[in-house]
Design an enzyme around this catalytic site. Structure first.
Site, mmCIF file in Angstrom:
data_model
loop_
_atom_site.group_PDB
_atom_site.id
_atom_site.type_symbol
_atom_site.label_atom_id
_atom_site.label_comp_id
_atom_site.label_asym_id
_atom_site.label_seq_id
_atom_site.Cartn_x
_atom_site.Cartn_y
_atom_site.Cartn_z
ATOM 1 N N TYR A 192 -5.932 -0.776 -8.276
ATOM 2 C CA TYR A 192 -4.690 -0.786 -7.788
ATOM 3 C C TYR A 192 -3.771 -2.251 -7.698
ATOM 4 O O TYR A 192 -2.684 -2.300 -8.322
ATOM 5 C CB TYR A 192 -4.503 -0.232 -6.447
ATOM 6 C CG TYR A 192 -5.116 1.133 -6.299
ATOM 7 C CD1 TYR A 192 -4.264 2.323 -6.999
ATOM 8 C CD2 TYR A 192 -6.025 1.666 -5.485
ATOM 9 C CE1 TYR A 192 -4.519 3.579 -6.957
ATOM 10 C CE2 TYR A 192 -6.558 3.101 -5.788
ATOM 11 C CZ TYR A 192 -5.837 3.927 -6.295
ATOM 12 O OH TYR A 192 -6.229 5.090 -6.403
ATOM 13 N N PRO A 206 0.498 9.319 -6.078
ATOM 14 C CA PRO A 206 0.555 10.820 -6.171
ATOM 15 C C PRO A 206 1.506 11.273 -5.309
ATOM 16 O O PRO A 206 1.955 10.696 -4.210
ATOM 17 C CB PRO A 206 -0.997 11.057 -6.028
ATOM 18 C CG PRO A 206 -1.208 9.951 -5.179
ATOM 19 C CD PRO A 206 -0.671 8.570 -5.370
ATOM 20 N N HIS A 251 -1.127 4.864 -3.242
ATOM 21 C CA HIS A 251 -2.483 5.345 -3.346
ATOM 22 C C HIS A 251 -3.524 4.331 -2.820
ATOM 23 O O HIS A 251 -4.514 4.598 -2.631
ATOM 24 C CB HIS A 251 -2.672 5.672 -4.943
ATOM 25 C CG HIS A 251 -3.646 6.625 -5.000
ATOM 26 N ND1 HIS A 251 -4.750 7.055 -4.154
ATOM 27 C CD2 HIS A 251 -3.793 7.471 -5.961
ATOM 28 C CE1 HIS A 251 -5.307 7.976 -4.506
ATOM 29 N NE2 HIS A 251 -4.900 8.422 -5.675
ATOM 30 N N SER A 285 -15.694 11.810 -5.091
ATOM 31 C CA SER A 285 -15.603 11.078 -3.749
ATOM 32 C C SER A 285 -16.957 10.345 -3.457
ATOM 33 O O SER A 285 -17.985 11.006 -3.765
ATOM 34 C CB SER A 285 -15.328 12.161 -2.746
ATOM 35 O OG SER A 285 -15.552 11.489 -1.731
ATOM 36 N N SER A 313 -8.019 15.134 -11.812
ATOM 37 C CA SER A 313 -8.482 15.091 -10.355
ATOM 38 C C SER A 313 -8.373 16.417 -9.892
ATOM 39 O O SER A 313 -7.467 17.208 -9.928
ATOM 40 C CB SER A 313 -7.586 14.028 -9.640
ATOM 41 O OG SER A 313 -8.348 13.802 -8.237
ATOM 42 N N GLN A 314 -9.465 16.892 -8.955
ATOM 43 C CA GLN A 314 -9.412 18.251 -8.298
ATOM 44 C C GLN A 314 -8.849 17.845 -7.007
ATOM 45 O O GLN A 314 -9.265 17.013 -6.268
ATOM 46 C CB GLN A 314 -10.823 18.804 -8.139
ATOM 47 C CG GLN A 314 -10.574 20.150 -7.291
ATOM 48 C CD GLN A 314 -11.806 20.715 -6.775
ATOM 49 O OE1 GLN A 314 -11.694 21.356 -5.885
ATOM 50 N NE2 GLN A 314 -12.949 20.725 -7.540
#
Ligand code: COA
Length: 644
Positions: free
Chosen positions: A96, A109, A335, A451, A551-552
């Site tokens: 980032y 997002p 984010h 994660s 991404s889920q």
């Protein structure tokens, strides 16, 4: 009474730090050779053979006994001893803070709520007041360390997860810098300062104090204040330029503009108020577009540009709750302080709060005497005007460029896939690979966020879903069914799903390769060593150019998450699997001649149907015989951690 003190003196704010209260393990440093072997395995089939031969030599040299790799590994192990999480800072900067791209679309997002039916302005303000009450309630839970601990679900379910990200939801700010941004975190104070929210309305910013004289405003008060803000924003003579647009620009440009802006003390005060607020509430004008899922997603991602609500934002702040007069609502999220999963937890709490505690406005007593909300003032020098014009222009280009498709696949959902004894996530990932192959005739480095909150201060690592096993499967599916028999195809599907599931387990247990390679690269830089050839090799650059970024983000409440592509010629693919359907949000850039979100989604739907047909026809293992033994060799683990 709805008004009460949220920070009584005898109960000072105390931040949860995960290592303090739950004794989570530290993120391990994977063995060097394991990572290097995996790197070669991940890239071998994605690059030309000649290039791979060269890379293999480079990697072997790096990993040779007594070589650079061993030295850096030793340094990383030392680092892991004296930090809570050895990769955290490296990762934050790389992912980032050093990224210079504009936050909207490229980085932030969004969550998109179901369309709301507001019949009048007071409906939307009531919704806003109710939502703010929920925000304050949620924040007091965070501050009081009263949020229930999250537990892992799905693969390796049952272990507690690090809660550290929650502390940053309302307390961080991403400050732009010329080369790198800074994630500023407000530390807890025993004596809390005044708490406020910034309300954006018609590109104007207003300070809404939510705690006055140690008392939290109730919903009626909040509504009154919002009404006042709305009225103030209508006074045309008092309107100031849309300064928020500057935050939608590239980070270096915004840093430069900000350095000019702060020369003036009025601007400094205004910036200070925004930087220290809890969050933004953006009261948007009607967009004038049809409220489809795709259009609402677009509006949430970039505000629709300068002629719509593009300037009604402040992108540096982690949480911006958007309430459109036309019912287009959601959250825009910076984010860097936390992941989408935390964003989902927070927003689901708020939606449930709003459903579960009916608006108290009707019964509320008459308005108390509250000081009027304050409009933030800006002194706009000609230089700032020039910056503003450039930012506006940049945002317009971004708006024109974004190609978005939000689509609900209703053919089937998680339930069908589970019945096949396959991991739904792995299945969807393989379907995305098949889709990409169908559209582009090749596979590319793919990012799937995994994660690592099982570890102290854990964020994410990457599941590289374009496995060699996925390639074998998608190639077989490319052949006409006469050539490749069904039994071979299903076997290849199984192998691809197993590989994907195994990589997932590797990643969530801290053994994936991306963070590790990043750590080796960054520690070499920190030690001022010459950049190891491994990291100047073209294969490495290819490996981190994620053409497919996936991404889920599952939700319980009706809403969905989406984001933009991370490279100019790529796709962003966010999915939300439900029992009987899957929501896909696919993004790409119109600038790129290679990509098309509509084509991708159309192809994906076809691929999902074909995979279903294949399973129905050939997956002899899909019998509900032994529900604990799975075909990928893993055993179902119950939520309390015990084996089923
Ligand atoms: N047979 C039958 N059922 C299976 C199965 C199999 N072989 N494998 C898994 N399942 C079940 C699981 O038990 C789980 O059941 P549940 O619905 O009761 O919880 C369900 O299918 C889902 O599991 P799965 O599809 O394997 O995925 P997952 O939920 O473990 O998710 C990741 C995998 C990588 C997405 C997840 O670990 C993760 O990291 N999520 C966070 C991603 C993230 O950070 N996103 C936001 C980025 S901003």
């Amino acid at each position: 009474s709805a008004s009460f003190s949220i920070f009584p003196k005898e109960h000072p704010k105390k931040l949860m730090t995960c290592n303090e209260w739950d004794g989570l393990p530290k993120l391990p440093v994977p063995p060097l050779q394991q990572t290097l072997d995996m790197y070669l395995k991940c890239m071998g089939h994605l690059i030309p053979e000649e290039q791979f031969k060269k890379t293999k030599v480079v990697v072997e040299k790096f990993g040779a006994p007594g070589g650079m790799g061993e030295f850096l590994q030793k340094k990383l192990l030392e680092r892991s001893e004296h930090t809570a999480n050895w990769v955290y800072d490296y990762w934050l900067e790389d992912m980032y803070l050093s990224n210079r791209l504009a936050l909207p679309v490229n980085s932030s997002p969004v969550m998109v709520f179901p369309k709301q039916n507001f019949r009048s302005q007071s409906d939307s303000l009531r919704f806003a007041a109710h939502l703010i009450s929920g925000i304050l309630e949620y924040k007091s839970l965070i501050d009081g360390r009263a949020l229930p601990v999250d537990y892992a679900r799905g693969q390796l379910a049952g272990t507690p997860l690090c809660m550290d990200q929650y502390n940053k939801v309302f307390t961080s700010y991403r400050l732009p810098g010329p080369k790198m941004d800074t994630l500023v975190a407000q530390k807890s104070t025993v004596m809390p300062e005044r708490e406020h929210i910034i309300v954006a309305c018609k590109n104007q910013f207003f300070v809404l104090d939510v705690v006055i004289n140690f008392r939290r405003l109730n919903e009626k008060d909040l509504y009154t204040q919002l009404e006042r803000i709305k009225k103030m924003s209508d006074i045309e003579e008092e309107r100031l330029p849309p300064i928020g647009l500057l935050t939608s620009d590239g980070r270096t440009q915004w840093a430069e503009a900000r350095s000019v802006l702060i020369k003036d003390s009025t601007n400094r005060d205004s910036l200070d108020m925004i930087e220290r607020c809890l969050c933004l509430v953006c009261l948007d004008e009607p967009s004038g577009t049809e409220q489809t899922d795709t259009n609402r997603a677009l509006l949430m991602l970039h505000g629709g540009g300068t002629d719509k609500n593009g300037g009604n934002r402040w992108y540096d702040k982690p949480m911006q709750f958007v309430i459109g007069a036309d019912g287009c609502c959601g959250v825009v999220c910076e984010h860097s302080p936390f992941e989408g999963i935390v964003l989902v937890q927070c927003t689901e709490y708020l939606l449930r709060y709003m459903r579960g505690s009916p608006s108290k406005l009707v019964r509320a007593a008459s308005m108390s005497e509250l000081p009027a909300p304050r409009r933030l003032r800006w002194k706009c020098s000609p230089d700032i005007q020039t910056f503003l014009m450039a930012s506006a222009d940049k945002l317009q280009r971004l708006v024109k460029n974004l190609d978005m498709n939000v689509s609900k696949f209703t053919g089937y959902g998680k339930e069908f896939i589970k019945k096949q004894k396959m991991s739904p996530d792995a299945y969807v990932q393989v379907a995305l690979q098949l889709t990409f192959y169908r559209c582009h005739g090749r596979l590319v480095p793919t990012y799937e966020s995994a994660s690592i909150r099982r570890f102290q201060e854990g964020r994410v690592d990457n599941i590289r879903s374009s496995t060699p096993e996925a390639l074998a499967f998608v190639k077989a599916m490319g052949n006409s069914s006469k050539i490749t028999v069904c039994s071979l195809k299903i076997e290849l599907l199984w192998t691809a799903i197993k590989a994907q599931t195994n990589y997932t387990i590797l990643a969530i247990t801290g053994m994936a390769i991306d963070n590790h390679l990043l750590g080796l690269r960054e520690i070499a830089k920190e030690l001022k060593l010459e950049k190891p050839e491994l990291f100047s090799d073209t294969t490495y650059a290819t490996s981190i150019h994620f053409i497919l970024s996936t991404s889920q983000v599952p939700t319980i409440e009706e809403m969905f998450c989406c984001y933009g592509p991370v490279v100019p010629n790529g796709y962003g693919a966010c999915y939300n699997p439900q029992m009987d359907h899957i929501i896909f949000c696919v993004s790409s850039f119109r600038d790129s001649a290679e990509t098309s979100s509509d084509l991708f989604v159309k192809t994906l739907e076809g691929c999902l149907k074909e995979m279903q047909d294949l399973c129905i026809k050939c997956n002899t293992e899909a019998k509900p015989a032994d529900s604990t033994k799975r075909m990928d060799g893993t055993t179902k683990v119950m939520k309390n951690g015990s084996k089923a």
